[in-house]
Design a protein around this motif. Structure first.
Motif, short mmCIF file in Angstrom:
data_model
loop_
_atom_site.label_atom_id
_atom_site.label_comp_id
_atom_site.label_asym_id
_atom_site.label_seq_id
_atom_site.Cartn_x
_atom_site.Cartn_y
_atom_site.Cartn_z
N ALA A 127 -16.85 3.15 3.44
CA ALA A 127 -16.09 3.46 2.21
C ALA A 127 -15.98 2.21 1.34
O ALA A 127 -16.13 2.27 0.12
CB ALA A 127 -14.71 3.99 2.58
N ALA A 128 -15.71 1.07 1.97
CA ALA A 128 -15.59 -0.18 1.20
C ALA A 128 -16.90 -0.56 0.55
O ALA A 128 -16.94 -0.99 -0.60
CB ALA A 128 -15.11 -1.30 2.13
N ARG A 129 -18.01 -0.39 1.27
CA ARG A 129 -19.32 -0.68 0.69
C ARG A 129 -19.61 0.24 -0.49
O ARG A 129 -20.17 -0.19 -1.50
CB ARG A 129 -20.42 -0.50 1.74
CG ARG A 129 -20.48 -1.60 2.79
CD ARG A 129 -21.53 -1.24 3.81
NE ARG A 129 -21.63 -2.24 4.86
CZ ARG A 129 -22.27 -2.06 6.00
NH1 ARG A 129 -22.86 -0.90 6.26
NH2 ARG A 129 -22.33 -3.02 6.90
N PHE A 130 -19.22 1.50 -0.36
CA PHE A 130 -19.46 2.46 -1.45
C PHE A 130 -18.71 2.04 -2.70
O PHE A 130 -19.23 2.14 -3.82
CB PHE A 130 -19.01 3.85 -1.00
CG PHE A 130 -19.25 4.92 -2.02
CD1 PHE A 130 -20.52 5.46 -2.19
CD2 PHE A 130 -18.22 5.39 -2.81
CE1 PHE A 130 -20.74 6.45 -3.15
CE2 PHE A 130 -18.43 6.37 -3.76
CZ PHE A 130 -19.70 6.90 -3.93
N LEU A 168 -5.00 2.12 7.65
CA LEU A 168 -6.03 1.50 6.83
C LEU A 168 -6.95 2.55 6.21
O LEU A 168 -7.30 2.46 5.03
CB LEU A 168 -6.85 0.52 7.66
CG LEU A 168 -6.10 -0.71 8.18
CD1 LEU A 168 -6.99 -1.52 9.11
CD2 LEU A 168 -5.62 -1.58 7.04
N LEU A 169 -7.32 3.56 6.99
CA LEU A 169 -8.20 4.61 6.46
C LEU A 169 -7.51 5.41 5.36
O LEU A 169 -8.12 5.77 4.36
CB LEU A 169 -8.66 5.53 7.59
CG LEU A 169 -9.79 4.99 8.47
CD1 LEU A 169 -10.05 5.96 9.62
CD2 LEU A 169 -11.06 4.80 7.67
N ASN A 170 -6.24 5.71 5.54
CA ASN A 170 -5.51 6.45 4.51
C ASN A 170 -5.34 5.62 3.24
O ASN A 170 -5.39 6.15 2.13
CB ASN A 170 -4.15 6.90 5.04
CG ASN A 170 -4.26 8.15 5.91
OD1 ASN A 170 -5.01 9.06 5.59
ND2 ASN A 170 -3.51 8.18 7.00
N GLU A 171 -5.14 4.30 3.41
CA GLU A 171 -5.07 3.43 2.23
C GLU A 171 -6.42 3.43 1.50
O GLU A 171 -6.47 3.45 0.27
CB GLU A 171 -4.71 2.00 2.65
CG GLU A 171 -3.25 1.84 3.06
CD GLU A 171 -2.91 0.41 3.43
OE1 GLU A 171 -3.82 -0.45 3.41
OE2 GLU A 171 -1.73 0.15 3.73
N LEU A 173 -8.63 5.87 1.55
CA LEU A 173 -8.78 7.18 0.92
C LEU A 173 -8.01 7.23 -0.40
O LEU A 173 -8.53 7.71 -1.42
CB LEU A 173 -8.27 8.26 1.87
CG LEU A 173 -8.30 9.70 1.34
CD1 LEU A 173 -9.72 10.13 0.99
CD2 LEU A 173 -7.69 10.65 2.37
N ASP A 174 -6.77 6.73 -0.40
CA ASP A 174 -5.98 6.70 -1.64
C ASP A 174 -6.66 5.85 -2.70
O ASP A 174 -6.68 6.21 -3.89
CB ASP A 174 -4.57 6.16 -1.36
CG ASP A 174 -3.72 7.13 -0.56
OD1 ASP A 174 -4.07 8.33 -0.53
OD2 ASP A 174 -2.72 6.69 0.03
N LEU A 175 -7.22 4.70 -2.28
CA LEU A 175 -7.91 3.82 -3.23
C LEU A 175 -9.12 4.53 -3.83
O LEU A 175 -9.34 4.46 -5.05
CB LEU A 175 -8.36 2.54 -2.51
CG LEU A 175 -9.17 1.55 -3.34
CD1 LEU A 175 -8.36 1.06 -4.54
CD2 LEU A 175 -9.61 0.37 -2.48
N MET A 176 -9.91 5.21 -3.02
CA MET A 176 -11.08 5.93 -3.53
C MET A 176 -10.66 7.02 -4.51
O MET A 176 -11.31 7.22 -5.54
CB MET A 176 -11.89 6.52 -2.37
CG MET A 176 -12.58 5.48 -1.51
SD MET A 176 -13.66 6.21 -0.26
CE MET A 176 -15.07 6.67 -1.28
N ALA A 180 -11.71 7.24 -8.31
CA ALA A 180 -12.40 8.44 -8.81
C ALA A 180 -11.69 8.99 -10.04
O ALA A 180 -12.35 9.37 -11.03
CB ALA A 180 -12.47 9.50 -7.71
N ALA A 181 -10.35 9.03 -10.02
CA ALA A 181 -9.60 9.54 -11.16
C ALA A 181 -9.79 8.63 -12.37
O ALA A 181 -9.96 9.11 -13.50
CB ALA A 181 -8.12 9.65 -10.80
N ALA A 182 -9.79 7.32 -12.14
CA ALA A 182 -9.97 6.39 -13.25
C ALA A 182 -11.36 6.52 -13.86
O ALA A 182 -11.53 6.48 -15.08
CB ALA A 182 -9.73 4.96 -12.77
#
Length: 204
Positions: A127-130, A168-171, A173-176, A180-182
């Protein structure tokens, strides 16, 4: 410990074995590895050893060459592990052709990135790489307000844990979702601007 001149002469007579992660230069030994508490503890016996964050490598005085030689296999293992965690492969052979990164198809981007059976570390890393590309580790830590060194240790499988992996995974997910919204909002603004250019262009 011997001085630098003596160390330089000793290295000239008995160089370090070839190693993709360790390079002896005129003014020090460079270890191309990400930060790791294990490696830090291993190197702390060498005076003036430095972690250089902007270059993401360790610099060891030439006087520490024999210590480096004695633990070279372990250094190689740690270096390889941290480079895999940060999405950086081993240095390629000379004249090697570096393949381009595979492109994701628009139809199934998630299938190519996330495997539901992957470990928590792999899901977080991918996810971080993406989000941030190959140099993702520092940007990820900053975006999540996390300690970069602690995240690096967790990602290479050390016992140091920045937080519960599920947190960490939920954080992430929220960041992604926020990103995405931005991006969606910015895309709508761009579409409006393009449409306005069409209506105000000469001859429209």
């Amino acid at each position: 410990m011997i001085d630098e001149e003596q160390a330089r002469a000793a290295l000239a007579a008995n160089p370090l074995p070839p190693n993709p992660w360790v390079q002896a230069t005129d003014d020090g030994i460079i270890i191309k590895a990400g930060y790791s508490d294990t490696l830090h503890r291993m190197l702390r016996w060498v005076p003036k050893v430095q972690w250089v964050p902007e270059k993401r490598h360790w610099k060891v005085p030439l006087a520490g060459a024999e210590l480096i030689r004695s633990v070279l296999p372990e250094i190689s293992r740690l270096a390889e592990a941290t480079h895999e965690a940060f999405g950086v492969s081993a240095p390629p052979p000379r004249n090697a052709t570096i393949p381009e990164a595979p492109q994701l198809s628009e139809e199934e981007p998630a299938k190519r990135i996330f495997d539901p059976d992957a470990s928590e570390r792999d899901l977080f890393r991918n996810a971080a790489r993406f989000l941030f590309g190959t140099d993702w580790q520092r940007d990820t830590a900053r975006a999540l307000g996390r300690d970069e060194a602690a995240l690096a240790c967790w990602l290479v499988g050390e016992d140091v844990v920045e937080d519960d992996p599920r947190v960490l995974l939920n954080e992430m997910l929220d960041l992604m979702r926020r990103r995405a919204a931005a991006i969606t909002a910015a895309a709508e603004q761009l579409a409006e601007a393009i449409e306005r250019k069409k209506t105000t262009a000469p001859g429209a």
